[in-house]
Design a protein around this motif. Structure first.
Motif, PDB file in Angstrom:
ATOM      1  N   TYR A 186     -12.088 -11.100 -14.007  1.00 38.60           N
ATOM      2  CA  TYR A 186     -11.346 -10.020 -14.586  1.00 38.60           C
ATOM      3  C   TYR A 186     -10.262  -9.729 -14.064  1.00 38.60           C
ATOM      4  CZ  TYR A 186     -15.937 -10.525 -17.041  1.00 38.60           C
ATOM      5  OH  TYR A 186     -17.116 -11.280 -17.487  1.00 38.60           O
ATOM      6  N   MET A 187      -9.934  -9.983 -12.984  1.00 36.99           N
ATOM      7  CA  MET A 187      -8.898  -9.402 -12.160  1.00 36.99           C
ATOM      8  C   MET A 187      -8.354 -10.556 -11.312  1.00 36.99           C
ATOM      9  SD  MET A 187     -10.344  -6.751  -9.429  1.00 36.99           S
ATOM     10  CE  MET A 187     -10.923  -5.658 -10.693  1.00 36.99           C
ATOM     11  N   LEU A 188      -6.905 -10.472 -11.000  1.00 32.91           N
ATOM     12  CA  LEU A 188      -6.430 -11.670 -10.161  1.00 32.91           C
ATOM     13  C   LEU A 188      -6.483 -11.004  -8.575  1.00 32.91           C
ATOM     14  CD1 LEU A 188      -4.604 -13.865  -9.497  1.00 32.91           C
ATOM     15  CD2 LEU A 188      -2.490 -12.364  -9.768  1.00 32.91           C
ATOM     16  N   LYS A 248      -0.024  -1.496 -29.203  1.00 26.49           N
ATOM     17  CA  LYS A 248      -1.185  -2.141 -28.510  1.00 26.49           C
ATOM     18  C   LYS A 248      -1.077  -1.653 -27.238  1.00 26.49           C
ATOM     19  CE  LYS A 248      -1.478  -6.403 -31.482  1.00 26.49           C
ATOM     20  NZ  LYS A 248      -1.395  -7.850 -31.351  1.00 26.49           N
ATOM     21  N   THR A 249      -2.118  -1.699 -26.615  1.00 32.90           N
ATOM     22  CA  THR A 249      -2.268  -1.674 -25.004  1.00 32.90           C
ATOM     23  C   THR A 249      -3.150  -2.723 -24.502  1.00 32.90           C
ATOM     24  OG1 THR A 249      -2.302   1.022 -25.406  1.00 32.90           O
ATOM     25  CG2 THR A 249      -3.295  -0.012 -23.350  1.00 32.90           C
ATOM     26  N   TYR A 250      -2.310  -3.083 -23.284  1.00 29.54           N
ATOM     27  CA  TYR A 250      -2.934  -4.121 -22.357  1.00 29.54           C
ATOM     28  C   TYR A 250      -3.114  -3.667 -21.113  1.00 29.54           C
ATOM     29  CZ  TYR A 250      -2.125  -7.929 -25.934  1.00 29.54           C
ATOM     30  OH  TYR A 250      -2.001  -8.829 -26.995  1.00 29.54           O
ATOM     31  N   VAL A 251      -4.110  -4.149 -20.491  1.00 34.11           N
ATOM     32  CA  VAL A 251      -4.293  -3.930 -18.931  1.00 34.11           C
ATOM     33  C   VAL A 251      -4.155  -5.030 -18.169  1.00 34.11           C
ATOM     34  CG1 VAL A 251      -5.957  -3.013 -17.365  1.00 34.11           C
ATOM     35  CG2 VAL A 251      -5.693  -1.816 -19.470  1.00 34.11           C
ATOM     36  N   TYR A 252      -3.591  -5.049 -17.193  1.00 34.37           N
ATOM     37  CA  TYR A 252      -3.661  -6.303 -16.195  1.00 34.37           C
ATOM     38  C   TYR A 252      -3.895  -5.737 -14.760  1.00 34.37           C
ATOM     39  CZ  TYR A 252      -2.793 -10.625 -13.989  1.00 34.37           C
ATOM     40  OH  TYR A 252      -3.080 -12.022 -13.385  1.00 34.37           O
ATOM     41  N   ARG A 253      -5.032  -6.239 -14.405  1.00 40.52           N
ATOM     42  CA  ARG A 253      -5.856  -5.929 -13.057  1.00 40.52           C
ATOM     43  C   ARG A 253      -5.461  -6.748 -11.713  1.00 40.52           C
ATOM     44  NH1 ARG A 253     -11.648  -5.117 -14.455  1.00 40.52           N
ATOM     45  NH2 ARG A 253     -11.745  -3.792 -12.444  1.00 40.52           N
ATOM     46  N   ILE A 254      -5.394  -6.330 -10.707  1.00 36.78           N
ATOM     47  CA  ILE A 254      -5.089  -7.017  -9.519  1.00 36.78           C
ATOM     48  C   ILE A 254      -5.761  -6.427  -8.397  1.00 36.78           C
ATOM     49  CG2 ILE A 254      -3.588  -7.874  -7.731  1.00 36.78           C
ATOM     50  CD1 ILE A 254      -1.217  -7.924  -9.628  1.00 36.78           C
ATOM     51  N   TRP A 255      -6.745  -7.268  -7.687  1.00 39.52           N
ATOM     52  CA  TRP A 255      -7.366  -6.907  -6.767  1.00 39.52           C
ATOM     53  C   TRP A 255      -6.593  -7.140  -5.514  1.00 39.52           C
ATOM     54  CZ3 TRP A 255     -11.439  -3.843  -5.889  1.00 39.52           C
ATOM     55  CH2 TRP A 255     -12.347  -3.927  -4.860  1.00 39.52           C
ATOM     56  N   ASN A 256      -6.310  -5.959  -4.608  1.00 40.70           N
ATOM     57  CA  ASN A 256      -5.384  -5.892  -3.682  1.00 40.70           C
ATOM     58  C   ASN A 256      -5.766  -5.798  -2.233  1.00 40.70           C
ATOM     59  OD1 ASN A 256      -2.522  -4.242  -2.683  1.00 40.70           O
ATOM     60  ND2 ASN A 256      -2.625  -6.450  -2.837  1.00 40.70           N
ATOM     61  N   GLU A 271      -8.879  -0.526  -4.220  1.00 42.57           N
ATOM     62  CA  GLU A 271      -8.319  -1.641  -3.866  1.00 42.57           C
ATOM     63  C   GLU A 271      -7.733  -2.476  -4.992  1.00 42.57           C
ATOM     64  OE1 GLU A 271      -8.033  -2.485  -0.937  1.00 42.57           O
ATOM     65  OE2 GLU A 271      -9.865  -1.597   0.419  1.00 42.57           O
ATOM     66  N   GLU A 272      -8.052  -1.726  -5.909  1.00 38.89           N
ATOM     67  CA  GLU A 272      -7.244  -2.221  -7.186  1.00 38.89           C
ATOM     68  C   GLU A 272      -5.884  -1.735  -7.717  1.00 38.89           C
ATOM     69  OE1 GLU A 272      -8.118  -2.126 -12.018  1.00 38.89           O
ATOM     70  OE2 GLU A 272      -9.844  -1.831 -10.811  1.00 38.89           O
ATOM     71  N   ASP A 304      -4.898 -10.905  -5.176  1.00 41.56           N
ATOM     72  CA  ASP A 304      -3.852 -10.927  -4.474  1.00 41.56           C
ATOM     73  C   ASP A 304      -3.610  -9.987  -3.129  1.00 41.56           C
ATOM     74  OD1 ASP A 304      -1.043 -11.271  -3.538  1.00 41.56           O
ATOM     75  OD2 ASP A 304      -0.324 -11.468  -5.530  1.00 41.56           O
ATOM     76  N   ASN A 305      -3.572 -10.709  -1.979  1.00 43.27           N
ATOM     77  CA  ASN A 305      -3.897  -9.600  -0.833  1.00 43.27           C
ATOM     78  C   ASN A 305      -2.489  -9.225  -0.091  1.00 43.27           C
ATOM     79  OD1 ASN A 305      -3.065 -12.120   0.477  1.00 43.27           O
ATOM     80  ND2 ASN A 305      -4.945 -12.158   1.768  1.00 43.27           N
ATOM     81  N   ARG A 306      -1.336  -9.745  -0.684  1.00 39.52           N
ATOM     82  CA  ARG A 306      -0.139  -9.054  -0.101  1.00 39.52           C
ATOM     83  C   ARG A 306      -0.003  -7.559  -0.370  1.00 39.52           C
ATOM     84  NH1 ARG A 306       4.101 -12.808  -3.615  1.00 39.52           N
ATOM     85  NH2 ARG A 306       2.411 -12.150  -5.279  1.00 39.52           N
ATOM     86  N   PRO A 307       0.863  -7.076   0.726  1.00 41.31           N
ATOM     87  CA  PRO A 307       1.022  -5.747   0.374  1.00 41.31           C
ATOM     88  C   PRO A 307       2.078  -5.547  -0.639  1.00 41.31           C
ATOM     89  CG  PRO A 307       1.090  -6.326   2.980  1.00 41.31           C
ATOM     90  CD  PRO A 307       1.183  -7.805   1.938  1.00 41.31           C
ATOM     91  N   MET A 308       1.604  -4.618  -1.460  1.00 42.93           N
ATOM     92  CA  MET A 308       2.664  -4.170  -2.685  1.00 42.93           C
ATOM     93  C   MET A 308       2.697  -2.674  -2.518  1.00 42.93           C
ATOM     94  SD  MET A 308       0.696  -6.358  -5.911  1.00 42.93           S
ATOM     95  CE  MET A 308       0.000  -7.920  -5.465  1.00 42.93           C
ATOM     96  N   ASP A 309       4.248  -2.370  -2.855  1.00 38.93           N
ATOM     97  CA  ASP A 309       4.546  -1.028  -2.953  1.00 38.93           C
ATOM     98  C   ASP A 309       4.614  -0.587  -4.277  1.00 38.93           C
ATOM     99  OD1 ASP A 309       6.390   1.267  -2.844  1.00 38.93           O
ATOM    100  OD2 ASP A 309       7.775   0.538  -1.708  1.00 38.93           O
ATOM    101  N   VAL A 310       3.664   0.143  -4.719  1.00 34.14           N
ATOM    102  CA  VAL A 310       3.305   0.567  -6.002  1.00 34.14           C
ATOM    103  C   VAL A 310       4.371   1.557  -6.397  1.00 34.14           C
ATOM    104  CG1 VAL A 310       1.919   2.175  -7.440  1.00 34.14           C
ATOM    105  CG2 VAL A 310       0.768   0.514  -5.779  1.00 34.14           C
TER     106      VAL A 310
END
Length: 253
Positions: A136-138, A117-125, A189-190, A140-146
């Motif tokens: 369809y996306m969370l 199974k494949t799931y996708v989780y999306r964050i609008w950063n 931005e995602e 969250d404006n915190r800086p994130m180190d990908v």
């Protein structure tokens, strides 16, 4: 009695999840079963590839069901596929769609035959919300180190006991699962997390994402994920991310 396979898409925002419930008619399974049962004058139950929680979406949920010969009225299974497609277009609400109906093999079972199974989780950063895809996306404006999150994800690949990432404290069955791939990428931005595995525990994707986001926000280093896995204690992992960012993308047989 022919066996039919469906691929289903839904916006889970206003539903109580996939699985039918006695206390509400606001479930995906319940909506589809009600239409089939009313159309053919008898109780028809469908089997899904797995449950999705309240508020979770699906791009490629799979289900199967059987129609008794008495429902066929002389039609071939292929003719019934077209009839079923038209029934779903006419009667399903606009936030649920059956994108494919076809005859399956006699032994096909949408849950028991799953390979991956494949799931996708999306964050609008971003500092501002995404007005058009907010359901369809969370946000969250915190800086994130990908890159840090990618490093942490490597420790989660393979076969492990994911008890620390299970939202069901009373889970009696095995919590061992295999994750084949975790892809994390920034698309404008995602930030998009894509998980592929042989199966996932209750809330597992949302807890995995919460843990990886903690790494990305420097709550702890990537190596901390190894200790969380070994602990098998839910409280050691990150938060359960909100449902709206999660979509069941594909089921592979």
């Amino acid at each position: 009695m022919a066996n039919y396979k469906m691929i289903i898409q839904y916006d889970g925002t206003r539903y109580k999840g996939w699985q039918r419930q006695k206390t509400t008619d606001q479930t995906i399974q319940g909506k589809i079963e009600a239409i089939l049962s009313r159309q053919y004058g008898r109780t028809i139950e469908i089997d899904g590839s797995g449950r999705t929680d309240a508020g979770v979406h699906a791009h490629g949920q799979v289900a199967n069901f059987r129609l008794p010969d008495a429902c066929c009225a002389g039609k071939t299974p292929e003719e019934l596929c077209e009839e079923l497609r038209q029934i779903f277009v006419q009667y399903l609400p606009e936030d649920i769609a059956v994108t494919e109906v076809r005859v399956a093999s006699e032994r096909f079972h949408s849950r028991l035959n799953v390979v991956k199974k494949t799931y996708v989780y999306r964050i609008w950063n971003a500092d501002y919300p995404n007005v058009f895809e907010r359901k369809y996306m969370l946000h969250d404006n915190r800086p994130m180190d990908v890159e840090a999150m990618r490093q942490a994800a490597q420790y989660l690949l393979g076969k492990h006991d994911f008890a620390a990432f299970c939202g069901n404290a009373k889970m009696k069955k095995s919590t061992v699962r295999t994750i084949h791939e975790i892809d994390i990428r920034r698309i404008g931005e995602e930030i998009r997390f894509t998980y592929t595995g042989n199966g996932f525990l209750q809330n597992m994707i949302r807890i995995l994402t919460g843990t990886l986001v903690d790494v990305g926000c420097s709550v702890y280093p990537p190596e901390r994920v190894v200790e969380i896995l070994a602990s098998k204690v839910r409280a050691e992992a990150g938060p359960t991310m909100p449902a709206q960012g999660l979509t069941l993308w594909e089921v592979i047989y």
